[in-house]
Design an enzyme around this catalytic site. Structure first.
Site, PDB file in Angstrom:
ATOM      1  CG  ASP A  77      26.869  -3.926  -6.024  1.00 57.02           C
ATOM      2  OD1 ASP A  77      26.504  -4.715  -7.168  1.00 57.02           O
ATOM      3  OD2 ASP A  77      26.587  -4.112  -4.996  1.00 57.02           O
TER       4      ASP A  77
ATOM      5  CG  ASP B  36      27.116  -7.866  -5.326  1.00 54.58           C
ATOM      6  OD1 ASP B  36      27.111  -7.137  -4.481  1.00 54.58           O
ATOM      7  OD2 ASP B  36      26.492  -7.598  -6.430  1.00 54.58           O
TER       8      ASP B  36
ATOM      9  CG  ASP C 225      28.279  -4.929  -1.971  1.00 57.25           C
ATOM     10  OD1 ASP C 225      28.874  -3.910  -1.188  1.00 57.25           O
ATOM     11  OD2 ASP C 225      27.184  -4.846  -2.039  1.00 57.25           O
TER      12      ASP C 225
HETATM   13  P1  GTP Z   1      22.874  -4.674  -9.203  1.00 51.09           P
HETATM   14  O1  GTP Z   1      24.193  -4.496  -8.417  1.00 51.09           O
HETATM   15  O2  GTP Z   1      22.219  -3.645  -9.333  1.00 51.09           O
HETATM   16  O3  GTP Z   1      23.242  -5.049 -10.649  1.00 51.09           O
HETATM   17  O4  GTP Z   1      21.898  -6.047  -8.816  1.00 51.09           O
HETATM   18  P2  GTP Z   1      22.279  -7.199  -7.807  1.00 51.09           P
HETATM   19  O5  GTP Z   1      21.349  -8.234  -8.041  1.00 51.09           O
HETATM   20  O6  GTP Z   1      23.692  -7.647  -7.803  1.00 51.09           O
HETATM   21  O7  GTP Z   1      21.831  -6.309  -6.517  1.00 51.09           O
HETATM   22  P3  GTP Z   1      22.818  -6.171  -5.066  1.00 51.09           P
HETATM   23  O8  GTP Z   1      24.305  -6.234  -5.182  1.00 51.09           O
HETATM   24  O9  GTP Z   1      22.193  -5.145  -4.324  1.00 51.09           O
HETATM   25  O10 GTP Z   1      22.575  -7.512  -4.174  1.00 51.09           O
HETATM   26  C1  GTP Z   1      23.078  -8.916  -4.595  1.00 51.09           C
HETATM   27  C2  GTP Z   1      22.400  -9.826  -3.969  1.00 51.09           C
HETATM   28  O11 GTP Z   1      22.893  -9.877  -2.612  1.00 51.09           O
HETATM   29  C3  GTP Z   1      20.862  -9.948  -4.001  1.00 51.09           C
HETATM   30  O12 GTP Z   1      20.412 -10.903  -4.204  1.00 51.09           O
HETATM   31  C4  GTP Z   1      20.520  -9.441  -2.561  1.00 51.09           C
HETATM   32  O13 GTP Z   1      19.377 -10.165  -2.153  1.00 51.09           O
HETATM   33  C5  GTP Z   1      21.803 -10.009  -1.833  1.00 51.09           C
HETATM   34  N1  GTP Z   1      21.983  -9.198  -0.697  1.00 51.09           N
HETATM   35  C6  GTP Z   1      22.261  -7.769  -0.746  1.00 51.09           C
HETATM   36  N2  GTP Z   1      22.421  -7.233   0.638  1.00 51.09           N
HETATM   37  C7  GTP Z   1      22.096  -8.328   1.352  1.00 51.09           C
HETATM   38  C8  GTP Z   1      22.297  -8.367   2.777  1.00 51.09           C
HETATM   39  O14 GTP Z   1      22.184  -7.604   3.591  1.00 51.09           O
HETATM   40  N3  GTP Z   1      21.970  -9.855   3.162  1.00 51.09           N
HETATM   41  C9  GTP Z   1      21.644 -10.763   2.469  1.00 51.09           C
HETATM   42  N4  GTP Z   1      21.340 -11.876   2.716  1.00 51.09           N
HETATM   43  N5  GTP Z   1      21.652 -10.466   0.989  1.00 51.09           N
HETATM   44  C10 GTP Z   1      21.672  -9.366   0.534  1.00 51.09           C
HETATM   45 MN    MN Z   2      25.129  -6.109  -7.190  1.00 49.97          MN
HETATM   46 MN    MN Z   3      25.671  -5.596  -3.750  1.00 52.54          MN
END
Ligand code: GTP
Ligand code: MN
Ligand code: MN
Length: 367
Positions: free
Chosen positions: A204, A206, A291
């Protein structure tokens, strides 16, 4: 025959936040195997085992070269008997029977396929599997009631399985930026998550949104979402309100690690080709998971640190803070239990300093 004295022994600190873990992984076969077992544990409601495998994989990701024999691993932290057995199997036989068995198992395959649907967690997948549903086709035929997220997830399944590229992330960044400054001039967006750590692809994209003047960010998310919706950029969105309670002298003590920012889980419609109209049956857009998180500027450094990841790095930072420093770290604040007060920070560097840690840049947080 290698003389044991000549074998390189590695040394690695036990907390991932004490290590510099780049994307340059020298042991991908071993870490993929341990990550698969971690995933299987997490999907089977065995979070403790999941973390143990994640920690073991992260230790191997931090090694400066490929492991050639288990004797090199003597004294390394986080490698329990189970993980060592898997590593030994791979080093000595080329594969781990447990990993191969798991990969082939109908249960794991079904859990994977079903939880790959946006909006479907392990519990839901488990229930469906008990009802004999193992595939997308069976799910569609089953007449199960799907919520709005799951319907969107199923509809865009193929697109959402495709990794998002950095170029796509940047294109979405431009759209989000336009939305944000249109509804609140001066507001700022920052790419977070895996792309901030330098990953070339992600599941995704972020973004963290803030405004340099405290309080101006209140109510921002619904406006951003309306703008994006009116321009036809959203295929799905669910916005959750900020539920973080403010005390008089600062943010309230976070009750859990779940954060309470205003956030939006969405599926973007990203136009991929501006050229001439494609032949019938072809479309010129794709669905991408995005996100969005809004933070007040006073919590921005904590939100940035908390949302950059990796997930294991975040977990280890909180463990370090709690166990070694008697502090509670969340994506909102850092609380010093001994002093009984919040420690304010305007940068990630300051937070690392409070925690008594050397600063680790995002590109080295890929634990
Ligand atoms: P990919 O998206 O798979 O490439 O990896 P990513 O590291 O970007 O993972 P992800 O998008 O799932 O999450 C990004 C960061 O947001 C990570 O460090 C998570 O720990 C954090 N994160 C995701 N959901 C939550 C949440 O509900 N609360 C908090 N505090 N952190 C979150
Ligand atoms: Mn991500
Ligand atoms: Mn995410």
């Amino acid at each position: 025959q290698i003389d044991e004295a000549e074998v390189v022994a590695f040394s690695v600190p036990s907390y991932a936040c004490l290590r510099r873990t780049t994307l340059d992984n020298h042991n991908p076969v071993l870490t993929d195997a341990l990550s698969l077992l971690a995933e299987n544990a997490e999907l089977s409601d065995e979070d403790g085992r999941g973390v143990a495998f994640r920690r073991a994989a992260a230790v191997l990701k931090a090694l400066p070269e490929p492991v050639t024999g288990v004797t090199q691993l003597r004294g390394l932290p986080c490698l329990g008997g189970h993980s060592l057995r898997v590593i030994r199997d791979i080093l000595e036989n080329g594969a781990s029977s447990e990993v191969e068995f798991t990969k082939q198992s109908e249960r794991f395959k079904a859990l994977k396929v079903l939880t790959d649907i946006f909006g479907v967690g392990a519990k839901t997948a488990e229930r469906w599997i008990r009802d004999g549903i193992h595939s997308l086709h069976q799910l569609q035929e089953s007449g199960q009631t799907l919520n709005r997220a799951q319907q969107a997830g199923l509809e865009h399944y193929d697109d959402l399985k495709q990794p998002v590229t950095k170029a796509e992330a940047d294109a979405i960044g431009e759209i989000v930026e336009e939305a944000v400054v249109s509804v609140l001039p001066g507001a700022q967006i920052t790419l977070i998550g895996g792309f901030r750590r330098g990953k070339l692809t992600g599941h995704d994209v972020d973004f963290l949104i803030t405004h340099p003047e405290e309080g101006r960010e209140v109510g921002l998310m619904p406006k951003v979402v309306s703008w994006l919706e009116s321009q036809g950029f959203l295929l799905y969105q669910k916005t959750t309100r900020n539920s973080y309670l403010e005390a008089k002298d600062g943010p309230a003590r976070p009750a859990s690690n779940m954060d309470r920012f205003e956030r939006c889980f969405s599926i973007f419609k990203l136009v991929t080709d501006e050229g001439p109209k494609p032949a019938s049956g072809h479309r010129r857009w794709r669905a991408v998971r995005v996100d969005l998180v809004v933070s007040p500027i006073s919590q921005f450094a904590f939100a940035l640190l908390g949302w950059t990841g990796s997930k294991l790095f975040e977990r280890e930072l909180r463990r370090w803070a709690g166990h070694e420093k008697a502090m509670s770290l969340s994506s909102h604040a850092l609380y010093d239990n001994k002093q009984g007060r919040y420690l304010k920070a305007t940068s990630e560097e300051e937070i690392f300093t409070y925690l008594g840690l050397e600063y680790i840049p995002p590109s080295e947080r890929n634990a």
